[in-house]
Design a protein around this motif. Structure first.
Motif, mmCIF file in Angstrom:
data_model
loop_
_atom_site.group_PDB
_atom_site.id
_atom_site.type_symbol
_atom_site.label_atom_id
_atom_site.label_comp_id
_atom_site.label_asym_id
_atom_site.label_seq_id
_atom_site.Cartn_x
_atom_site.Cartn_y
_atom_site.Cartn_z
ATOM 1 N N SER A 252 2.179 -38.836 -33.441
ATOM 2 C CA SER A 252 2.512 -39.351 -32.116
ATOM 3 C C SER A 252 3.787 -40.168 -32.162
ATOM 4 O O SER A 252 4.007 -41.028 -31.348
ATOM 5 N N VAL B 284 3.358 -41.728 -27.282
ATOM 6 C CA VAL B 284 2.007 -41.326 -26.945
ATOM 7 C C VAL B 284 2.017 -40.223 -25.898
ATOM 8 O O VAL B 284 1.127 -40.133 -25.079
ATOM 9 N N TRP C 292 0.853 -60.437 -42.007
ATOM 10 C CA TRP C 292 0.161 -59.252 -42.513
ATOM 11 C C TRP C 292 0.958 -58.633 -43.638
ATOM 12 O O TRP C 292 2.174 -58.822 -43.719
ATOM 13 N N LEU D 100 -10.101 -50.561 -35.834
ATOM 14 C CA LEU D 100 -9.526 -50.728 -34.497
ATOM 15 C C LEU D 100 -10.601 -50.643 -33.422
ATOM 16 O O LEU D 100 -10.606 -51.408 -32.456
ATOM 17 N N PHE E 100 -6.161 -54.342 -21.420
ATOM 18 C CA PHE E 100 -5.411 -53.886 -22.599
ATOM 19 C C PHE E 100 -5.388 -52.356 -22.658
ATOM 20 O O PHE E 100 -4.352 -51.743 -22.947
ATOM 21 N N LEU F 188 -7.662 -58.627 -35.944
ATOM 22 C CA LEU F 188 -7.135 -57.678 -36.936
ATOM 23 C C LEU F 188 -6.602 -58.396 -38.171
ATOM 24 O O LEU F 188 -6.581 -57.830 -39.266
ATOM 25 N N THR G 21 0.020 -54.968 -33.622
ATOM 26 C CA THR G 21 -1.291 -54.721 -33.017
ATOM 27 C C THR G 21 -1.160 -53.685 -31.901
ATOM 28 O O THR G 21 -1.917 -52.710 -31.829
ATOM 29 N N ILE G 22 -0.184 -53.903 -31.030
ATOM 30 C CA ILE G 22 0.020 -52.982 -29.900
ATOM 31 C C ILE G 22 0.348 -51.586 -30.422
ATOM 32 O O ILE G 22 -0.184 -50.580 -29.933
ATOM 33 N N GLU G 23 1.188 -51.521 -31.439
ATOM 34 C CA GLU G 23 1.570 -50.214 -31.982
ATOM 35 C C GLU G 23 0.374 -49.476 -32.565
ATOM 36 O O GLU G 23 0.238 -48.265 -32.396
ATOM 37 N N PHE G 24 -0.509 -50.208 -33.238
ATOM 38 C CA PHE G 24 -1.704 -49.549 -33.790
ATOM 39 C C PHE G 24 -2.499 -48.878 -32.677
ATOM 40 O O PHE G 24 -2.889 -47.721 -32.779
ATOM 41 N N TYR G 25 -2.750 -49.630 -31.618
ATOM 42 C CA TYR G 25 -3.588 -49.084 -30.547
ATOM 43 C C TYR G 25 -2.856 -48.033 -29.717
ATOM 44 O O TYR G 25 -3.470 -47.143 -29.155
ATOM 45 N N ASN H 188 -0.707 -45.885 -30.910
ATOM 46 C CA ASN H 188 -0.498 -44.655 -31.680
ATOM 47 C C ASN H 188 -1.768 -44.000 -32.198
ATOM 48 O O ASN H 188 -1.723 -42.869 -32.654
#
Lengths: 259, 77
Positions: free
Chosen positions: A17, A44, A175, A192, A207, A246, B46-50, B52
């Protein structure tokens, strides 16, 4: 020339993606490249409905193809409605699954939302996009399912949004550069899923519509019947809560050079 | 700029909704605040994980079944 931000890494599992690129700071006060809505849409593409703004841009008379499909469906053309179903069923399923956190409920929501949309097509004024109108129906159906599953207890998108959690970050750890390499694809997806499940429905829904489905702030507000400031406030806190949660999985550990 | 003020503008910053002047203020704050820098970077990731990850794919057989059921119900309307 040294750029203030240098790409760090990407992982092959995300390539389908688009390539998410993480940045490390090479100049002390630089801000990384923005997550622009356009970039997100490109990333996406496989997830999203057609980008409305490219079809119905300001100042042109171009009309979104949905308008004609809706008009034909109103006249009883079931094939036109079938096209709309095939265009948006994946998105409705995903939204429903995010809200209900239950696969069977999400499947029921897909059926009920499209059936309701078909029955109420004559009420669709065309002031909003068909997809935004459909999302509003799907969100309401999802919340009803969630309420049923919670033995009749009222569930609304206002539930638990008064919590202070997420208003200020507490976990200050950075991270590691490659959380995707610490976990395989299914482990990462599970993390996730578990993480977003823990959010109150009001945050989860905002969100999902903004960052997963790519609706604009205005469209999200319209779909949820919220004000724009309410959407913005919930989105920030949802993002920060997810980030915080996370961090438990992705924070740098001893041996990674930090802590 | 305080950390609270920076956090209040974080979403606008991530969504590219800040003016050049404000952006300069935010960059100045980031230059001296590792905490806000880490928060911004990890929130972006975080935003990129969700964005993609397809967490809830709709399997094709289920999709076909749902489409058939929806259209059958519509025909009866």
């Amino acid at each position: 020339m040294d750029l203030p931000w240098q790409p760090m890494s990407f992982h092959p599992l995300l390539l389908r993606s688009g390539t998410p690129i993480y940045y490390e700071r090479t100049a002390k006060n630089a801000i990384p490249p923005q997550i622009s809505s356009k970039t997100n849409q490109e990333k996406v593409k496989f997830l999203k409905p057609p980008a409305m703004e490219t079809i119905q841009s300001a100042g042109t008379e171009e009309i979104h193809p949905d308008v004609a499909l809706v008009a034909r469906a109103r006249e009883g053309d079931l094939q036109a409605f079938e096209t709309l179903v095939k265009q948006y069923d994946r998105q409705v399923f995903r939204i429903a699954q995010h809200i209900t956190q239950n696969k069977e409920d999400a499947e029921d929501v897909v059926q009920d939302a499209f059936l309701k949309a078909y029955e109420k097509l004559h009420q669709f004024q065309g002031n909003s996009k068909f997809y935004t109108w459909l999302v509003r129906i799907a969100v309401n159906e999802s919340l009803m399912r969630l309420r049923k599953r919670r033995t009749g207890r009222m569930v609304s998108i206002d539930e638990d949004v008064e919590t202070d959690e997420g208003s200020m970050p507490r976990d200050l750890a950075d991270w590691g550069p490659d959380p995707e390499q610490m976990y395989n694809q299914s482990e990462l997806a599970e993390i996730l899923r578990k993480t977003i499940q823990g959010l109150p429905p009001g945050f989860r829904t905002v969100f999902t519509l903004r960052d997963v489905e790519g609706l604009s702030t205005d469209e999200t507000a319209e779909a949820l019947g919220l004000s724009v400031p309410a959407v913005k406030s919930r989105l920030l806190r949802a993002r920060l809560q997810l980030r915080e949660r996370l961090s438990r999985y992705f924070r740098k550990r001893n041996g990674d050079g930090v802590q | 700029m305080t950390c609270s003020e920076f956090m209040a503008l974080l979403d606008d910053l991530l969504d590219d909704g800040v003016s050049a002047t404000l952006r300069a203020d935010l960059e100045e704050h980031l230059g001296g605040c590792e905490h806000c820098f880490i928060t911004m970077n990890t929130t972006k990731r975080t935003i990129e994980f969700y964005t993609n990850q397809e967490l809830y794919p709709l399997p094709e057989p289920v999709r076909t079944r749902l489409q058939t059921a929806i259209l059958a119900k519509c025909r009866k309307c």
